[in-house]
Write a protein that holds these residues in place. Sequence first.
Motif, mmCIF file in Angstrom:
data_model
loop_
_atom_site.group_PDB
_atom_site.id
_atom_site.type_symbol
_atom_site.label_atom_id
_atom_site.label_comp_id
_atom_site.label_asym_id
_atom_site.label_seq_id
_atom_site.Cartn_x
_atom_site.Cartn_y
_atom_site.Cartn_z
ATOM 1 N N ALA A 1 101.110 -14.911 -24.534
ATOM 2 C CA ALA A 1 100.739 -14.615 -25.955
ATOM 3 C C ALA A 1 102.133 -15.042 -26.533
ATOM 4 C CB ALA A 1 100.613 -12.918 -26.434
ATOM 5 N N GLY A 2 102.690 -15.725 -26.377
ATOM 6 C CA GLY A 2 104.097 -17.092 -27.275
ATOM 7 C C GLY A 2 105.069 -16.347 -27.203
ATOM 8 N N GLY A 3 105.170 -15.445 -25.637
ATOM 9 C CA GLY A 3 106.998 -14.665 -26.015
ATOM 10 C C GLY A 3 107.168 -13.797 -26.600
ATOM 11 N N GLU A 4 108.713 -13.993 -27.062
ATOM 12 C CA GLU A 4 108.804 -13.877 -28.272
ATOM 13 C C GLU A 4 108.678 -13.326 -29.490
ATOM 14 O OE1 GLU A 4 110.978 -12.060 -25.984
ATOM 15 O OE2 GLU A 4 110.406 -12.920 -24.952
ATOM 16 N N GLN A 5 106.619 -14.326 -29.804
ATOM 17 C CA GLN A 5 106.893 -14.507 -31.007
ATOM 18 C C GLN A 5 105.475 -13.269 -30.915
ATOM 19 O OE1 GLN A 5 104.402 -17.830 -31.024
ATOM 20 N NE2 GLN A 5 106.084 -18.831 -30.459
ATOM 21 N N ARG A 6 105.379 -13.020 -32.292
ATOM 22 C CA ARG A 6 104.506 -11.721 -32.607
ATOM 23 C C ARG A 6 102.877 -12.100 -32.192
ATOM 24 N NH1 ARG A 6 107.837 -8.472 -35.935
ATOM 25 N NH2 ARG A 6 105.853 -7.587 -37.264
ATOM 26 N N TRP B 1 102.315 -5.332 -9.925
ATOM 27 C CA TRP B 1 102.434 -6.634 -9.656
ATOM 28 C C TRP B 1 102.535 -7.178 -10.832
ATOM 29 C CZ3 TRP B 1 102.632 -11.378 -7.248
ATOM 30 C CH2 TRP B 1 101.646 -12.221 -8.583
ATOM 31 N N LEU B 2 101.647 -5.878 -12.137
ATOM 32 C CA LEU B 2 102.570 -6.419 -13.479
ATOM 33 C C LEU B 2 103.584 -6.338 -13.893
ATOM 34 C CD1 LEU B 2 99.079 -4.722 -14.674
ATOM 35 C CD2 LEU B 2 99.012 -7.606 -14.379
ATOM 36 N N VAL B 3 104.367 -5.443 -13.791
ATOM 37 C CA VAL B 3 105.458 -5.002 -13.552
ATOM 38 C C VAL B 3 106.567 -6.059 -13.155
ATOM 39 C CG1 VAL B 3 108.184 -3.995 -13.316
ATOM 40 C CG2 VAL B 3 105.640 -2.670 -13.618
ATOM 41 N N SER B 4 106.114 -6.896 -12.682
ATOM 42 C CA SER B 4 106.700 -8.058 -11.865
ATOM 43 C C SER B 4 106.699 -9.226 -12.831
ATOM 44 C CB SER B 4 106.864 -8.288 -10.357
ATOM 45 O OG SER B 4 105.106 -9.119 -10.312
ATOM 46 N N ASN B 5 105.663 -9.370 -13.705
ATOM 47 C CA ASN B 5 104.854 -11.302 -14.112
ATOM 48 C C ASN B 5 105.436 -10.593 -15.529
ATOM 49 O OD1 ASN B 5 103.889 -12.610 -12.451
ATOM 50 N ND2 ASN B 5 103.687 -10.675 -11.034
ATOM 51 N N TYR B 6 105.760 -9.214 -15.886
ATOM 52 C CA TYR B 6 106.207 -8.892 -17.889
ATOM 53 C C TYR B 6 106.557 -10.068 -18.137
ATOM 54 C CZ TYR B 6 108.511 -7.236 -21.502
ATOM 55 O OH TYR B 6 109.363 -7.259 -22.236
ATOM 56 N N GLN B 7 107.373 -10.943 -18.191
ATOM 57 C CA GLN B 7 108.136 -11.886 -18.452
ATOM 58 C C GLN B 7 106.476 -13.055 -18.999
ATOM 59 O OE1 GLN B 7 110.729 -12.012 -21.109
ATOM 60 N NE2 GLN B 7 108.753 -13.467 -22.035
ATOM 61 N N ASN B 8 105.720 -13.544 -17.913
ATOM 62 C CA ASN B 8 104.913 -14.038 -18.163
ATOM 63 C C ASN B 8 103.422 -13.858 -18.519
ATOM 64 O OD1 ASN B 8 106.392 -15.862 -15.555
ATOM 65 N ND2 ASN B 8 105.672 -14.794 -14.158
ATOM 66 N N LYS C 1 110.219 -5.257 -26.730
ATOM 67 C CA LYS C 1 109.967 -5.847 -25.760
ATOM 68 C C LYS C 1 108.627 -5.321 -25.415
ATOM 69 C CE LYS C 1 113.593 -7.671 -24.723
ATOM 70 N NZ LYS C 1 113.817 -9.159 -24.914
ATOM 71 N N THR C 2 108.058 -4.321 -26.904
ATOM 72 C CA THR C 2 106.557 -3.036 -26.133
ATOM 73 C C THR C 2 105.660 -4.518 -25.859
ATOM 74 O OG1 THR C 2 107.684 -2.043 -27.500
ATOM 75 C CG2 THR C 2 104.646 -2.382 -27.285
ATOM 76 N N LYS C 3 105.196 -5.551 -26.004
ATOM 77 C CA LYS C 3 104.300 -6.084 -25.574
ATOM 78 C C LYS C 3 104.302 -6.589 -24.326
ATOM 79 C CE LYS C 3 104.077 -10.364 -26.890
ATOM 80 N NZ LYS C 3 104.288 -11.883 -28.219
#
Length: 274
Positions: free
Chosen positions: A66-71, A54-61, A19-21
């Motif tokens: 950069a490919g979501g859960e990809q590396r 604002w950035l925290v609320s858009n973490y997944q977005n 979950k770091t990225k």
Amino acid sequence: SAKWIPENSLVMALAGQGKTKGMVAQLGIPATCNQSMAAIIPKKKFTPRFLYWWLVSNYQNIRNMAGGEQRDGLNLDMLGSIPCPLLPLSEQTAIADFLDRKTGRIDTLVAKKRRLIALLKEKRAALISRTVTRGLPADVAREFGLEPHTRFKDSGIEWLGEVPEVWEVTKLKYKAAVVSKGTTPSTIGRDLTDDGIRFLKAENIKEGRIESTPEFYIDEDTDALLARSRLKEDDVLIIIAGATTGKSAVLSSDMIPANTNQAVCFVRLKKRTF
């Protein structure tokens, strides 16, 4: 060649496992960072704390850029293109203060709940250990028509300690019809499939139970090749590799048919109980 990042600026992880990225933090002191982090120094039109939320609320977005859960990692161009609402500084400050206050209270409650859960887990473990090594408490034993144990003997096993005098201490292999483990399909040139025979891994063995998710399957031909490790109802599954080594659960009928891999040992008793 490192550049100083001022206090109160934001830093975001551009890459990393799990979950770091995309995770962001606000600096409490001046600092520097390596190439895996990006510094965000807001202009005067933004309060850093509002931008942080604002950035925290858009973490997944942000991760999805950069490919979501990809590396794949984020880069500075991606971060620079993140859309942000621009509102009066006074309202930004009010929103940030409100979120700091409310989330702080929630975080305190979460911490208390975690401590309570940890204490309850310790109590649960102690209850199980005490009961399976020394028998039922006297009042409970009488409810079941049993005589409470009052005389004990040394089991001869350091971590087991004393057991009731009338109990026998034996080894599991003497009471088991099978003590074995599974096989990973890839070792015999086979692959997992989208459906078919359930294939259980360590991830399926949770706190004393076996869960169907995450779902893994093998086809019938692979199951036939792995017939040695076909599972049966009441098999005791024990994780023997990985971070959860030692966790165990009993396989119920609703999980059959099933097979398992090399990280899981299964014990099949000669009788339903000892």
